[in-house]
Write a protein that holds these residues in place. Sequence first.
Motif, PDB file in Angstrom:
ATOM      1  N   SER A  14       0.874  -1.179   0.000  1.00  0.00           N
ATOM      2  CA  SER A  14       0.000   0.000   0.000  1.00  0.00           C
ATOM      3  C   SER A  14       0.909   1.226   0.000  1.00  0.00           C
ATOM      4  O   SER A  14       2.117   1.123   0.233  1.00  0.00           O
ATOM      5  CB  SER A  14      -0.882   0.005   1.251  1.00  0.00           C
ATOM      6  OG  SER A  14      -0.080   0.239   2.403  1.00  0.00           O
ATOM      7  N   SER A 137      -4.274  11.940  -5.327  1.00  0.00           N
ATOM      8  CA  SER A 137      -4.870  10.696  -4.833  1.00  0.00           C
ATOM      9  C   SER A 137      -4.352  10.331  -3.452  1.00  0.00           C
ATOM     10  O   SER A 137      -5.104   9.943  -2.559  1.00  0.00           O
ATOM     11  CB  SER A 137      -4.585   9.562  -5.832  1.00  0.00           C
ATOM     12  OG  SER A 137      -5.071   8.354  -5.346  1.00  0.00           O
ATOM     13  N   SER A 140      -5.852  12.609  -0.811  1.00  0.00           N
ATOM     14  CA  SER A 140      -7.251  12.320  -0.508  1.00  0.00           C
ATOM     15  C   SER A 140      -7.453  10.962   0.160  1.00  0.00           C
ATOM     16  O   SER A 140      -8.378  10.779   0.928  1.00  0.00           O
ATOM     17  CB  SER A 140      -8.111  12.430  -1.768  1.00  0.00           C
ATOM     18  OG  SER A 140      -7.796  11.393  -2.666  1.00  0.00           O
ATOM     19  N   ASP A 141      -6.577   9.992  -0.125  1.00  0.00           N
ATOM     20  CA  ASP A 141      -6.697   8.659   0.484  1.00  0.00           C
ATOM     21  C   ASP A 141      -5.308   8.030   0.628  1.00  0.00           C
ATOM     22  O   ASP A 141      -4.859   7.299  -0.250  1.00  0.00           O
ATOM     23  CB  ASP A 141      -7.586   7.771  -0.378  1.00  0.00           C
ATOM     24  CG  ASP A 141      -7.813   6.386   0.223  1.00  0.00           C
ATOM     25  OD1 ASP A 141      -7.425   6.157   1.397  1.00  0.00           O
ATOM     26  OD2 ASP A 141      -8.371   5.524  -0.474  1.00  0.00           O
ATOM     27  N   SER A 143      -4.153   5.582   2.141  1.00  0.00           N
ATOM     28  CA  SER A 143      -4.026   4.119   2.175  1.00  0.00           C
ATOM     29  C   SER A 143      -4.009   3.530   0.789  1.00  0.00           C
ATOM     30  O   SER A 143      -3.705   2.386   0.588  1.00  0.00           O
ATOM     31  CB  SER A 143      -5.156   3.507   2.992  1.00  0.00           C
ATOM     32  OG  SER A 143      -6.410   3.800   2.404  1.00  0.00           O
TER      33      SER A 143
END
Length: 143
Positions: A14, A137, A140-141, A143
């Motif tokens: 990740s 990206s 915003s997230d 993970s």
Amino acid sequence: NTLVLRTDVSGDPSFRELLGRVRNWDLSAYAHQDLPFERLVEALNPTRSLAQYPFFRVWLAFQSESIPTVHLSGLQVTATTAELGVSRFDLSVSLWEQRDREGGEAGLEGLLEYSTDLFDRETAAGLVSRLVRLLRSVVSDPS
């Protein structure tokens, strides 16, 4: 000082895992940052070529301090980057933080230089577009 940093991206990590790998590797490399890059090249004596820089072909520079603005009597002076028209590396990405008037975070500014023997303007613009998409990206997230 130039540090050669490599990252293990195997195992489909990740982004958080990858960031942890990068952090650990970079911290161990920083323990040796006082060794000048030129001396490392001299000691390891890699096969040299005028066509490429030893040990790496992509350069990433991140400046966490914004470029200062100097005020002189009647003048406002701002440092800026000079476009040389020639890239020392296959790809060179420079990023630096931007600050608002109060010193708060105001985003990133960047510059991409590339070897015109390897990339055309359209391809380079596509790389920048994908980098911006990746950074948005991640913000915003994570993970």
